[in-house]
Design a protein around this motif. Sequence first.
Motif, PDB file in Angstrom:
ATOM      1  N   GLU A  78       0.833  -1.208   0.000  1.00 27.02           N
ATOM      2  CA  GLU A  78       0.000   0.000   0.000  1.00 27.02           C
ATOM      3  C   GLU A  78       0.866   1.255   0.000  1.00 27.02           C
ATOM      4  OE1 GLU A  78      -4.065  -1.119   2.383  1.00 27.02           O
ATOM      5  OE2 GLU A  78      -2.204  -1.066   3.558  1.00 27.02           O
ATOM      6  N   VAL A  79       1.907   1.236   0.799  1.00 24.78           N
ATOM      7  CA  VAL A  79       2.792   2.407   0.867  1.00 24.78           C
ATOM      8  C   VAL A  79       3.522   2.592  -0.454  1.00 24.78           C
ATOM      9  CG1 VAL A  79       4.807   3.405   2.024  1.00 24.78           C
ATOM     10  CG2 VAL A  79       2.991   2.324   3.371  1.00 24.78           C
ATOM     11  N   GLU A  80       3.988   1.508  -1.055  1.00 32.74           N
ATOM     12  CA  GLU A  80       4.633   1.639  -2.365  1.00 32.74           C
ATOM     13  C   GLU A  80       3.658   2.200  -3.396  1.00 32.74           C
ATOM     14  OE1 GLU A  80       6.693  -1.847  -3.745  1.00 32.74           O
ATOM     15  OE2 GLU A  80       8.378  -1.466  -2.410  1.00 32.74           O
ATOM     16  N   SER A  81       2.404   1.794  -3.326  1.00 35.35           N
ATOM     17  CA  SER A  81       1.389   2.349  -4.245  1.00 35.35           C
ATOM     18  C   SER A  81       1.199   3.844  -4.011  1.00 35.35           C
ATOM     19  CB  SER A  81       0.054   1.628  -4.074  1.00 35.35           C
ATOM     20  OG  SER A  81       0.152   0.318  -4.542  1.00 35.35           O
ATOM     21  N   MET A  82       1.221   4.258  -2.755  1.00 35.99           N
ATOM     22  CA  MET A  82       1.085   5.687  -2.440  1.00 35.99           C
ATOM     23  C   MET A  82       2.284   6.469  -2.982  1.00 35.99           C
ATOM     24  SD  MET A  82      -0.765   5.641   1.376  1.00 35.99           S
ATOM     25  CE  MET A  82       0.765   5.635   2.211  1.00 35.99           C
ATOM     26  N   VAL A  83       3.483   5.903  -2.846  1.00 33.09           N
ATOM     27  CA  VAL A  83       4.687   6.548  -3.382  1.00 33.09           C
ATOM     28  C   VAL A  83       4.555   6.669  -4.894  1.00 33.09           C
ATOM     29  CG1 VAL A  83       7.182   6.289  -3.752  1.00 33.09           C
ATOM     30  CG2 VAL A  83       6.202   5.837  -1.483  1.00 33.09           C
ATOM     31  N   LEU A  84       4.123   5.600  -5.534  1.00 29.54           N
ATOM     32  CA  LEU A  84       3.968   5.616  -6.987  1.00 29.54           C
ATOM     33  C   LEU A  84       2.976   6.700  -7.407  1.00 29.54           C
ATOM     34  CD1 LEU A  84       4.443   4.484  -9.816  1.00 29.54           C
ATOM     35  CD2 LEU A  84       2.747   2.715  -9.292  1.00 29.54           C
TER      36      LEU A  84
END
Length: 185
Positions: free
Chosen positions: A174-180
């Motif tokens: 989820e955090v990687e998706s937010m960064v993306l």
Amino acid sequence: MARARTPRTAWIEAGLHALAAGGPDAVRIEVLARSLGVTKGGFYGFFADRYALLEEMLDAWERDVTDAIIESVRAEGGDGRDRLRNLFRIAGSQAGVTTAMSTELAIREWSRRDAAVAHRLRRVDRRRMDYLRELFREFCPDEDEVEVRCTIVTSVWMAAHFIAFDHGGRSHDEVESMVLRRVLE
């Protein structure tokens, strides 16, 4: 009945697995032969010596982590944002991501004590950053912002394998998706 030779690629793959598990010192012909269930004599039909194998392992790694991924992303097409999404998906879904990262980390460690490996690693990193810059420039006209976004993406990708904290109830994905989402704004 003639016995089939162990393919060159099998030696290279076994070498990369050994490298990932124990660094360059773990890449030993006798050990690789044993892991492949063959004698070491077949090795010399493909490679002059261990150093030739190490070079071909680095060649294969470089192709797999740069050229092959970039070619896959380009083949899917789309604009810069689409290709960045595809890049993250492809790089994150490669078969054996854990082994691939273990290999990457082993090569990074190896580069600290071998100038030729350090040179190759700089070339790979430069190629990766140049490709990221190319994609971000398609929708981000500010060169400073392009550099910041490339650095964030690269840092998050590398750091993800070292971070041991939680994300306040969010999963790592989820955090990687937010960064993306943030870097694609």
